[in-house]
Design a protein around this motif. Structure first.
Motif, PDB file in Angstrom:
ATOM      1  N   GLY A 207      86.252  28.517 162.332  1.00  0.00           N
ATOM      2  CA  GLY A 207      85.873  28.566 161.709  1.00  0.00           C
ATOM      3  C   GLY A 207      85.054  27.718 160.107  1.00  0.00           C
ATOM      4  N   HIS A 208      85.307  28.637 159.252  1.00  0.00           N
ATOM      5  CA  HIS A 208      85.599  27.955 157.753  1.00  0.00           C
ATOM      6  C   HIS A 208      86.718  28.133 156.817  1.00  0.00           C
ATOM      7  CE1 HIS A 208      83.025  26.576 153.364  1.00  0.00           C
ATOM      8  NE2 HIS A 208      83.599  28.070 153.714  1.00  0.00           N
ATOM      9  N   ASP A 209      87.260  27.279 156.355  1.00  0.00           N
ATOM     10  CA  ASP A 209      89.155  27.717 156.287  1.00  0.00           C
ATOM     11  C   ASP A 209      89.004  28.198 154.281  1.00  0.00           C
ATOM     12  OD1 ASP A 209      90.125  26.923 158.133  1.00  0.00           O
ATOM     13  OD2 ASP A 209      90.204  24.833 158.233  1.00  0.00           O
ATOM     14  N   GLU A 210      87.675  27.465 153.374  1.00  0.00           N
ATOM     15  CA  GLU A 210      87.543  27.441 152.476  1.00  0.00           C
ATOM     16  C   GLU A 210      88.065  28.916 152.019  1.00  0.00           C
ATOM     17  OE1 GLU A 210      88.054  25.046 150.430  1.00  0.00           O
ATOM     18  OE2 GLU A 210      88.125  23.560 151.689  1.00  0.00           O
ATOM     19  N   THR A 211      88.023  29.337 151.104  1.00  0.00           N
ATOM     20  CA  THR A 211      88.089  30.638 150.799  1.00  0.00           C
ATOM     21  C   THR A 211      87.156  31.193 149.020  1.00  0.00           C
ATOM     22  OG1 THR A 211      90.411  30.296 148.882  1.00  0.00           O
ATOM     23  CG2 THR A 211      90.738  31.463 151.282  1.00  0.00           C
ATOM     24  N   ASP A 212      86.017  31.187 149.947  1.00  0.00           N
ATOM     25  CA  ASP A 212      85.701  30.785 148.756  1.00  0.00           C
ATOM     26  C   ASP A 212      84.146  32.327 149.858  1.00  0.00           C
ATOM     27  OD1 ASP A 212      84.002  29.785 151.168  1.00  0.00           O
ATOM     28  OD2 ASP A 212      83.141  28.199 149.712  1.00  0.00           O
ATOM     29  N   VAL A 213      84.191  32.943 150.736  1.00  0.00           N
ATOM     30  CA  VAL A 213      83.898  33.564 151.108  1.00  0.00           C
ATOM     31  C   VAL A 213      83.267  35.160 150.603  1.00  0.00           C
ATOM     32  CG1 VAL A 213      82.531  35.043 152.831  1.00  0.00           C
ATOM     33  CG2 VAL A 213      83.727  32.558 153.371  1.00  0.00           C
ATOM     34  N   LEU A 214      82.679  35.773 150.213  1.00  0.00           N
ATOM     35  CA  LEU A 214      82.104  37.468 149.979  1.00  0.00           C
ATOM     36  C   LEU A 214      81.658  38.529 150.791  1.00  0.00           C
ATOM     37  CD1 LEU A 214      83.071  39.138 147.343  1.00  0.00           C
ATOM     38  CD2 LEU A 214      80.696  38.928 146.389  1.00  0.00           C
ATOM     39  N   TYR A 215      82.920  39.202 151.019  1.00  0.00           N
ATOM     40  CA  TYR A 215      81.530  40.253 152.399  1.00  0.00           C
ATOM     41  C   TYR A 215      81.963  41.545 151.028  1.00  0.00           C
ATOM     42  CZ  TYR A 215      84.284  36.960 156.057  1.00  0.00           C
ATOM     43  OH  TYR A 215      84.543  35.859 156.697  1.00  0.00           O
ATOM     44  N   ILE A 216      80.902  42.556 151.461  1.00  0.00           N
ATOM     45  CA  ILE A 216      80.511  43.317 150.851  1.00  0.00           C
ATOM     46  C   ILE A 216      80.295  44.497 151.431  1.00  0.00           C
ATOM     47  CG2 ILE A 216      79.248  44.376 148.710  1.00  0.00           C
ATOM     48  CD1 ILE A 216      78.450  41.106 148.290  1.00  0.00           C
ATOM     49  N   ALA A 217      81.203  45.577 151.710  1.00  0.00           N
ATOM     50  CA  ALA A 217      80.328  46.597 151.457  1.00  0.00           C
ATOM     51  C   ALA A 217      80.022  47.960 151.330  1.00  0.00           C
ATOM     52  CB  ALA A 217      82.223  47.194 152.710  1.00  0.00           C
ATOM     53  N   PHE A 218      79.071  49.420 151.809  1.00  0.00           N
ATOM     54  CA  PHE A 218      78.950  49.595 150.318  1.00  0.00           C
ATOM     55  C   PHE A 218      78.718  51.806 151.941  1.00  0.00           C
ATOM     56  CE2 PHE A 218      76.127  45.832 150.882  1.00  0.00           C
ATOM     57  CZ  PHE A 218      75.898  45.377 149.676  1.00  0.00           C
ATOM     58  N   PRO A 219      79.206  51.701 150.394  1.00  0.00           N
ATOM     59  CA  PRO A 219      79.858  53.122 151.166  1.00  0.00           C
ATOM     60  C   PRO A 219      78.728  54.425 151.361  1.00  0.00           C
ATOM     61  CG  PRO A 219      80.405  53.107 148.416  1.00  0.00           C
ATOM     62  CD  PRO A 219      79.834  51.734 149.144  1.00  0.00           C
ATOM     63  N   GLY A 220      78.492  55.478 152.254  1.00  0.00           N
ATOM     64  CA  GLY A 220      78.149  55.615 152.269  1.00  0.00           C
ATOM     65  C   GLY A 220      76.723  56.121 153.863  1.00  0.00           C
ATOM     66  N   PRO A 221      76.250  57.649 154.054  1.00  0.00           N
ATOM     67  CA  PRO A 221      75.480  56.981 154.957  1.00  0.00           C
ATOM     68  C   PRO A 221      74.033  56.546 154.900  1.00  0.00           C
ATOM     69  CG  PRO A 221      75.210  59.240 153.724  1.00  0.00           C
ATOM     70  CD  PRO A 221      76.104  58.489 153.535  1.00  0.00           C
ATOM     71  N   GLU A 222      74.098  56.032 154.021  1.00  0.00           N
ATOM     72  CA  GLU A 222      71.930  55.435 153.623  1.00  0.00           C
ATOM     73  C   GLU A 222      72.262  54.218 154.097  1.00  0.00           C
ATOM     74  OE1 GLU A 222      74.765  55.654 149.894  1.00  0.00           O
ATOM     75  OE2 GLU A 222      73.934  56.784 150.911  1.00  0.00           O
ATOM     76  N   ALA A 223      73.772  53.523 153.977  1.00  0.00           N
ATOM     77  CA  ALA A 223      73.742  52.576 154.351  1.00  0.00           C
ATOM     78  C   ALA A 223      73.917  51.972 155.585  1.00  0.00           C
ATOM     79  CB  ALA A 223      75.646  51.548 154.104  1.00  0.00           C
ATOM     80  N   VAL A 224      73.760  53.161 156.609  1.00  0.00           N
ATOM     81  CA  VAL A 224      74.048  53.252 158.075  1.00  0.00           C
ATOM     82  C   VAL A 224      72.501  53.263 158.552  1.00  0.00           C
ATOM     83  CG1 VAL A 224      75.019  54.470 159.994  1.00  0.00           C
ATOM     84  CG2 VAL A 224      76.495  54.249 158.159  1.00  0.00           C
ATOM     85  N   PRO A 225      72.163  52.190 159.407  1.00  0.00           N
ATOM     86  CA  PRO A 225      70.836  52.366 159.663  1.00  0.00           C
ATOM     87  C   PRO A 225      70.491  52.850 161.019  1.00  0.00           C
ATOM     88  CG  PRO A 225      71.809  50.132 160.919  1.00  0.00           C
ATOM     89  CD  PRO A 225      73.297  50.828 159.960  1.00  0.00           C
ATOM     90  N   GLY A 226      71.572  53.629 161.820  1.00  0.00           N
ATOM     91  CA  GLY A 226      72.117  54.367 162.850  1.00  0.00           C
ATOM     92  C   GLY A 226      70.859  53.204 164.285  1.00  0.00           C
ATOM     93  N   ALA A 227      70.362  54.702 164.922  1.00  0.00           N
ATOM     94  CA  ALA A 227      69.892  53.906 166.501  1.00  0.00           C
ATOM     95  C   ALA A 227      69.314  53.732 166.149  1.00  0.00           C
ATOM     96  CB  ALA A 227      69.987  55.609 167.745  1.00  0.00           C
ATOM     97  N   ASN A 228      67.889  54.052 165.481  1.00  0.00           N
ATOM     98  CA  ASN A 228      66.856  53.385 164.973  1.00  0.00           C
ATOM     99  C   ASN A 228      66.110  52.963 164.491  1.00  0.00           C
ATOM    100  OD1 ASN A 228      65.963  55.218 167.870  1.00  0.00           O
ATOM    101  ND2 ASN A 228      65.725  56.749 166.362  1.00  0.00           N
ATOM    102  N   GLY A 229      67.325  52.749 163.317  1.00  0.00           N
ATOM    103  CA  GLY A 229      66.838  51.952 162.061  1.00  0.00           C
ATOM    104  C   GLY A 229      67.505  50.112 161.919  1.00  0.00           C
TER     105      GLY A 229
END
Length: 298
Positions: A207-229
């Motif tokens: 993988g990638h060993d450098e600690t320079d990756v930013l993971y961003i998670a978004f709260p709320g149902p509007e962040a979920v594409p769902g079955a058809n999104g």
């Protein structure tokens, strides 16, 4: 028969066409990244004591900024690394055997039941197709560090943003870190996401060993594409990532130019869902998509 001029024009057009695997980082996201790194470590830690590397320090945290997004950060400006996950469907149409080098592949991801419930003809996520992030830590070992993103509004299979290799990639929250190691780890993504970031030198064990990756998670149902999104039945990474691009473009608007470092502040309700779960006295205290029920926006 194509003329030489036509061929040259087609080549130029293709060269200028945006590629899902090479999206530039927008200014507001770049500023967010710089601010997070510049702050050294996050002031608002939801959970801490995690490690990014075997033998490394256990000083990585799940952090929350004033807009309620959650990200991972260590100390001295370090972010997360990117280990490779090959869990889920095996031997699918995009499998080029690079996952075969992984020594800890599991045949199921955390939210396989939800994927099956979408009734799109697939039984689970495919690491070679779906750019998923391994986010959150579960486990039952005594003293083992855990973190449940769902307790902070992050929903399974929601769209996430990943800044890696000076690119912005959209993925989904598709798996969790288990307690199969001596310490709780962070910083892992599916091989398709990692390949989009760093190319085909990535394998199941590289993988990638450098600690320079930013993971961003978004709260709320509007962040979920769902079955058809989203195109869950896609047969390639590009096809799936393209299907969640509009949702990702919408979600990153939450990231203001001032970055994400500080402690939570009183929300302004400037974007849909901003006030979800916040205290309220009347309807005017909540965003238009939420109502004031029992003193909180819901």
């Amino acid at each position: 028969m194509l003329t030489q001029t036509t061929i040259q024009l087609l080549a130029a057009s293709l060269a200028m066409a945006p590629l899902a695997t090479a999206r530039d980082v927008p200014a507001n996201v770049r500023n967010f990244y710089k601010t997070v790194v510049g702050q050294g470590q996050c002031p608002n830690r939801l959970a801490t004591g995690f490690t990014a590397k075997d033998g490394g320090p256990s000083n990585f945290s799940y952090c929350q900024d004033s807009s309620k997004v959650i990200y991972i950060q260590g100390t001295n400006g370090r972010l997360a690394d990117m280990d490779i996950d090959c869990d889920g469907r095996q031997g699918g149409p995009a499998d080029d055997k690079r996952c075969g080098k992984s020594t800890d592949t599991q045949s199921i991801t955390s939210f396989a039941d939800t994927v099956r419930g979408y009734n799109k003809g697939i039984q689970d996520l495919d690491a070679n197709i779906h750019p998923y992030v391994v986010f959150g830590n579960s486990g039952s070992k005594a003293g083992y560090k855990t973190f449940d993103p769902k307790a902070h509004g992050i929903q399974p299979l929601s769209v996430m943003a990943v800044v890696c290799g000076d690119k912005l990639i959209y993925g989904i929250w598709g798996d969790e870190n288990g307690d199969d190691g001596p310490r709780a780890m962070v910083g892992e993504a599916s091989i398709s996401l990692a390949t989009a970031c760093y190319g085909k030198s990535i394998t199941g064990n590289n993988g990638h060993d450098e600690t320079d990756v930013l993971y961003i998670a978004f709260p709320g149902p509007e962040a979920v594409p769902g079955a058809n999104g989203a195109n869950w039945a896609a047969t390639s990474y590009d096809a799936f990532e393209k299907s969640i691009q509009a949702k990702g473009d919408q979600l990153i608007q939450r990231l203001g130019g001032s970055g994400g470092g500080g402690s939570p502040t009183t929300p302004t309700c400037s974007w849909t869902g901003h006030c979800l779960g916040d205290k309220c006295k009347n309807e005017n205290d909540c965003d238009q998509d939420w109502t004031c029920k029992n003193g909180v926006c819901a």
